[in-house]
Each structure stands twice: as C-alpha cells, then as structure tokens.
Design a protein around this motif. Structure first.
Motif, PDB file in Angstrom:
ATOM      1  N   ALA A 203      60.124  66.675 -31.345  1.00  0.00           N
ATOM      2  CA  ALA A 203      61.318  66.774 -32.232  1.00  0.00           C
ATOM      3  C   ALA A 203      60.573  67.268 -33.513  1.00  0.00           C
ATOM      4  O   ALA A 203      61.410  67.649 -34.353  1.00  0.00           O
ATOM      5  CB  ALA A 203      61.716  65.313 -32.369  1.00  0.00           C
ATOM      6  N   ASP A 204      59.373  66.628 -33.624  1.00  0.00           N
ATOM      7  CA  ASP A 204      58.811  67.223 -35.154  1.00  0.00           C
ATOM      8  C   ASP A 204      58.397  68.592 -35.258  1.00  0.00           C
ATOM      9  O   ASP A 204      58.171  69.485 -34.151  1.00  0.00           O
ATOM     10  CB  ASP A 204      57.578  66.530 -35.318  1.00  0.00           C
ATOM     11  N   THR A 205      58.664  69.072 -36.554  1.00  0.00           N
ATOM     12  CA  THR A 205      58.129  70.452 -36.756  1.00  0.00           C
ATOM     13  C   THR A 205      56.552  70.647 -36.597  1.00  0.00           C
ATOM     14  O   THR A 205      55.899  69.867 -36.804  1.00  0.00           O
ATOM     15  CB  THR A 205      58.417  70.952 -38.261  1.00  0.00           C
ATOM     16  N   LEU A 206      55.973  71.696 -35.932  1.00  0.00           N
ATOM     17  CA  LEU A 206      54.816  71.902 -35.690  1.00  0.00           C
ATOM     18  C   LEU A 206      54.014  72.865 -36.257  1.00  0.00           C
ATOM     19  O   LEU A 206      54.551  74.132 -36.497  1.00  0.00           O
ATOM     20  CB  LEU A 206      54.629  72.225 -34.053  1.00  0.00           C
ATOM     21  N   LYS A 207      52.808  72.430 -36.987  1.00  0.00           N
ATOM     22  CA  LYS A 207      52.245  73.485 -37.884  1.00  0.00           C
ATOM     23  C   LYS A 207      50.857  73.592 -37.102  1.00  0.00           C
ATOM     24  O   LYS A 207      50.265  72.841 -36.765  1.00  0.00           O
ATOM     25  CB  LYS A 207      51.877  72.713 -39.130  1.00  0.00           C
ATOM     26  N   ARG A 208      50.462  75.033 -37.109  1.00  0.00           N
ATOM     27  CA  ARG A 208      49.094  75.326 -36.616  1.00  0.00           C
ATOM     28  C   ARG A 208      48.303  75.616 -37.732  1.00  0.00           C
ATOM     29  O   ARG A 208      48.524  76.320 -38.739  1.00  0.00           O
ATOM     30  CB  ARG A 208      49.230  76.680 -35.763  1.00  0.00           C
ATOM     31  N   SER A 209      47.141  75.057 -37.736  1.00  0.00           N
ATOM     32  CA  SER A 209      46.150  75.287 -39.038  1.00  0.00           C
ATOM     33  C   SER A 209      45.069  76.206 -38.912  1.00  0.00           C
ATOM     34  O   SER A 209      44.714  76.512 -37.948  1.00  0.00           O
ATOM     35  CB  SER A 209      45.515  73.751 -39.213  1.00  0.00           C
ATOM     36  N   ASN A 210      44.539  76.645 -40.006  1.00  0.00           N
ATOM     37  CA  ASN A 210      43.465  77.312 -39.916  1.00  0.00           C
ATOM     38  C   ASN A 210      42.377  76.543 -40.093  1.00  0.00           C
ATOM     39  O   ASN A 210      42.245  75.401 -40.022  1.00  0.00           O
ATOM     40  CB  ASN A 210      43.442  78.549 -41.219  1.00  0.00           C
ATOM     41  N   GLN A 211      41.131  77.112 -40.186  1.00  0.00           N
ATOM     42  CA  GLN A 211      39.899  76.365 -40.507  1.00  0.00           C
ATOM     43  C   GLN A 211      39.587  75.660 -41.494  1.00  0.00           C
ATOM     44  O   GLN A 211      38.806  74.624 -41.422  1.00  0.00           O
ATOM     45  CB  GLN A 211      38.566  77.394 -40.366  1.00  0.00           C
TER      46      GLN A 211
ATOM     47  N   GLU B 199      55.019  76.660 -35.579  1.00  0.00           N
ATOM     48  CA  GLU B 199      55.208  76.969 -34.369  1.00  0.00           C
ATOM     49  C   GLU B 199      56.802  76.690 -33.941  1.00  0.00           C
ATOM     50  O   GLU B 199      57.098  75.502 -34.059  1.00  0.00           O
ATOM     51  CB  GLU B 199      54.239  76.364 -33.366  1.00  0.00           C
ATOM     52  N   PRO B 200      57.526  77.552 -33.166  1.00  0.00           N
ATOM     53  CA  PRO B 200      58.797  77.059 -32.576  1.00  0.00           C
ATOM     54  C   PRO B 200      58.669  75.925 -31.635  1.00  0.00           C
ATOM     55  O   PRO B 200      57.752  76.132 -30.811  1.00  0.00           O
ATOM     56  CB  PRO B 200      59.343  78.349 -32.075  1.00  0.00           C
ATOM     57  N   ARG B 201      59.329  74.960 -31.648  1.00  0.00           N
ATOM     58  CA  ARG B 201      59.360  73.671 -30.925  1.00  0.00           C
ATOM     59  C   ARG B 201      60.488  73.845 -29.758  1.00  0.00           C
ATOM     60  O   ARG B 201      60.251  72.819 -28.654  1.00  0.00           O
ATOM     61  CB  ARG B 201      59.757  72.510 -31.628  1.00  0.00           C
ATOM     62  N   GLU B 202      61.217  74.972 -29.602  1.00  0.00           N
ATOM     63  CA  GLU B 202      62.180  74.956 -28.530  1.00  0.00           C
ATOM     64  C   GLU B 202      61.368  75.295 -27.124  1.00  0.00           C
ATOM     65  O   GLU B 202      60.483  75.919 -27.012  1.00  0.00           O
ATOM     66  CB  GLU B 202      62.842  76.415 -28.869  1.00  0.00           C
ATOM     67  N   HIS B 203      61.965  74.459 -26.284  1.00  0.00           N
ATOM     68  CA  HIS B 203      61.443  74.415 -24.877  1.00  0.00           C
ATOM     69  C   HIS B 203      59.958  73.595 -24.759  1.00  0.00           C
ATOM     70  O   HIS B 203      59.229  73.680 -23.734  1.00  0.00           O
ATOM     71  CB  HIS B 203      61.265  75.555 -24.443  1.00  0.00           C
ATOM     72  N   LEU B 204      59.605  72.889 -26.130  1.00  0.00           N
ATOM     73  CA  LEU B 204      58.354  72.282 -26.127  1.00  0.00           C
ATOM     74  C   LEU B 204      58.390  70.702 -25.576  1.00  0.00           C
ATOM     75  O   LEU B 204      59.612  70.341 -26.193  1.00  0.00           O
ATOM     76  CB  LEU B 204      57.552  72.438 -27.323  1.00  0.00           C
ATOM     77  N   TRP B 205      57.669  70.033 -24.909  1.00  0.00           N
ATOM     78  CA  TRP B 205      57.915  68.749 -24.387  1.00  0.00           C
ATOM     79  C   TRP B 205      56.357  68.061 -24.379  1.00  0.00           C
ATOM     80  O   TRP B 205      55.446  68.778 -24.555  1.00  0.00           O
ATOM     81  CB  TRP B 205      58.111  68.896 -22.936  1.00  0.00           C
ATOM     82  N   GLN B 206      56.365  66.822 -24.891  1.00  0.00           N
ATOM     83  CA  GLN B 206      55.177  66.007 -25.010  1.00  0.00           C
ATOM     84  C   GLN B 206      55.041  65.311 -23.712  1.00  0.00           C
ATOM     85  O   GLN B 206      55.809  64.558 -23.173  1.00  0.00           O
ATOM     86  CB  GLN B 206      55.184  65.187 -26.012  1.00  0.00           C
TER      87      GLN B 206
ATOM     88  N   LEU C  39      52.273  76.476  -9.305  1.00  0.00           N
ATOM     89  CA  LEU C  39      53.502  75.582  -9.295  1.00  0.00           C
ATOM     90  C   LEU C  39      54.069  75.107 -10.545  1.00  0.00           C
ATOM     91  O   LEU C  39      53.278  75.088 -11.694  1.00  0.00           O
ATOM     92  CB  LEU C  39      53.126  74.243  -8.125  1.00  0.00           C
ATOM     93  N   ARG C  40      55.412  74.624 -10.650  1.00  0.00           N
ATOM     94  CA  ARG C  40      55.970  74.343 -11.790  1.00  0.00           C
ATOM     95  C   ARG C  40      56.724  72.815 -11.598  1.00  0.00           C
ATOM     96  O   ARG C  40      57.553  72.650 -11.279  1.00  0.00           O
ATOM     97  CB  ARG C  40      57.298  75.251 -11.933  1.00  0.00           C
ATOM     98  N   PRO C  41      55.833  71.781 -12.234  1.00  0.00           N
ATOM     99  CA  PRO C  41      56.229  70.430 -12.178  1.00  0.00           C
ATOM    100  C   PRO C  41      57.617  70.344 -12.888  1.00  0.00           C
ATOM    101  O   PRO C  41      57.774  71.077 -14.036  1.00  0.00           O
ATOM    102  CB  PRO C  41      55.162  69.643 -12.824  1.00  0.00           C
ATOM    103  N   LYS C  42      58.244  69.262 -12.547  1.00  0.00           N
ATOM    104  CA  LYS C  42      59.740  69.136 -13.067  1.00  0.00           C
ATOM    105  C   LYS C  42      59.352  67.888 -14.256  1.00  0.00           C
ATOM    106  O   LYS C  42      58.633  67.085 -14.212  1.00  0.00           O
ATOM    107  CB  LYS C  42      60.782  68.498 -12.059  1.00  0.00           C
ATOM    108  N   LEU C  43      60.108  68.258 -15.307  1.00  0.00           N
ATOM    109  CA  LEU C  43      60.067  67.439 -16.668  1.00  0.00           C
ATOM    110  C   LEU C  43      61.119  66.411 -16.463  1.00  0.00           C
ATOM    111  O   LEU C  43      62.186  66.849 -16.474  1.00  0.00           O
ATOM    112  CB  LEU C  43      60.084  68.218 -17.845  1.00  0.00           C
TER     113      LEU C  43
END
Length: 234
Positions: A142-150, A158-165, A201-205
């Motif tokens: 649900a949250d907006t995802l940020k990728r950091s640098n060093q 990062e787009p969160r569409e289709h991302l699951w925890q 294989l592709r486990p079900k969510l």
C-alpha cells in the motif's frame, strides 16, 4: 487423503530485538511469543501435527509447559544456520519420525508472527488444498516505495502495482518443498516460496491483512500485545 502439517522454524537468535533471549521466547501476553503461533496452528482441526524446529543447543524451550498441545506438538532440535536449512532439516527429521507422504501439505510459519488468526489460516488452507503448486499469505503493498542510493537519498520511486508483501504460513506439498529447498541449498533465499519459484513454479498469493506482521524490532512487541489483547476480549 493428504495430511496437513505445520512447521515452525525457531532456531534463530532474533538479534535485531537487542535481547539476550531468542526472539521466539520473549514474553507476549503472558506467554513466550512462539506460544501464540503454536496455539493457532494446533487449534486448527485439519492440522495433524505441528513441528517445532529448534537449535541443537536450545536451552529455553524446556522452561515452559507445553502439555496443552501434547497431542499435536513434535519437537526436533535440528535447526540449521539459516531459516531454509532449519526447514529442510525439520522436514527430513519429521519424515523419519512420522512417515510423511510426498503429497502431504506442509504449512511453514514464522515463530515471530504471533497474530496469525484462525480465519487467515482457514482461508489459506481452503484456497490451496486443491492447488497444483501451493502458495502463501500475502498483502498487497500500500505504501509508496522508494529506492535509495548509497547516501540514503531517493534514487527513484518504484511502482507498487502487482507488488505484495509475503507473509506466512507458506503452504506446499512435502515432496515439492523438500526438492525446492534442496535445490536452493547454496543460494540466499528468505522464504520457502522463493525456493519454489527458483524451480520454475508460481505459488499462489492468498490475500491476508497487516495484522499478521512479523515481530522484528522492540516496538513491534507492543503492537502485537494490543492486537492479541483486543482479539482475546472479543
């Protein structure tokens, strides 16, 4: 008929909690944390056995009375250096002790997810009992995802569409799970589903909710306490 068995790998130290006692034994609602996961799993009538995989030199387990679960609980002190190794060692030990069939279902659950509800567990089993692969509880991000640098500055969003925890339990048949974990023995995996994915294989969510979170840091204990207190008062 395939059986359902649950397995809790509990050989870790939980170092991020900053406590000398392994995380699974920290007090939560008057019990060691692992008690709450065991209670939910043992309470499900479909689950025949609950397998606990401890470190070989675990000195905490025997300090507690587990007799209320004596009909289902099986303890194996064969934990490995990693979570995956502990799960695989536990599967091997349980197969020798209980004669598990390759088609039996194994539900692997984190000891540090004490707030798993009976309804979440029921939903997982219902949705996967006839599945060809198996799967896991998970929550859409649900949250907006940020990728950091060093320098810990935002490199990109990062787009969160289709991302699951991913959560646990993660449910796969014994033969498939053992094969996948053996295949991943020399790789860095963080959950059982990753090992299954690695063999193509592709486990079900299976949709869960955020209450089934993993206790990782000290503040998480207070939140888990509130959830359990509210649930017990209903």
């Amino acid at each position: 008929m395939s059986k359902f068995l649950a397995l809790i790998p509990a050989a870790g130290s939980g170092s991020r909690m900053g406590n000398d006692v392994p995380k699974q034994y920290l007090p939560l609602s008057g019990k060691p944390m692992i008690y709450h996961a065991i209670n939910t799993l043992c309470g499900n009538p479909l689950i025949a056995d609950v397998l606990i995989v401890l470190a070989p030199h675990d000195s905490e387990w025997d300090k507690y009375d587990w007799s209320e679960f004596s009909g289902k609980l099986r303890v194996f002190k064969c934990g490995g250096d990693t979570r995956a190794a502990s799960v695989l060692n536990g599967l091997t030990a349980a197969q020798h002790a209980l004669g598990i069939s390759p088609e039996d279902w194994i539900l692997v659950h984190d000891a540090a997810r004490p707030c798993l509800s009976r309804s979440q567990l029921d939903k997982l089993i219902d949705e996967l009992a006839d599945d060809a692969v198996g799967g896991l509880l998970a929550v859409p991000v649900a949250d907006t995802l940020k990728r950091s640098n060093q320098e810990n500055r935002v490199a990109c969003t990062e787009p969160r569409e289709h991302l699951w925890q991913a959560q646990t339990p993660q449910m796969f048949r014994y033969g498939l799970l053992a094969q996948a974990l053996q295949n991943a023995a020399n790789t860095q995996i963080t959950d059982d589903a990753s090992a299954v994915e690695a063999i193509g294989l592709r486990p079900k969510l299976v949709a869960s909710d955020s209450y089934n979170f993993k206790v990782t840091y000290p503040n998480d204990l207070a939140l888990a306490e509130l959830i359990l207190q509210q649930r017990n008062s209903q």
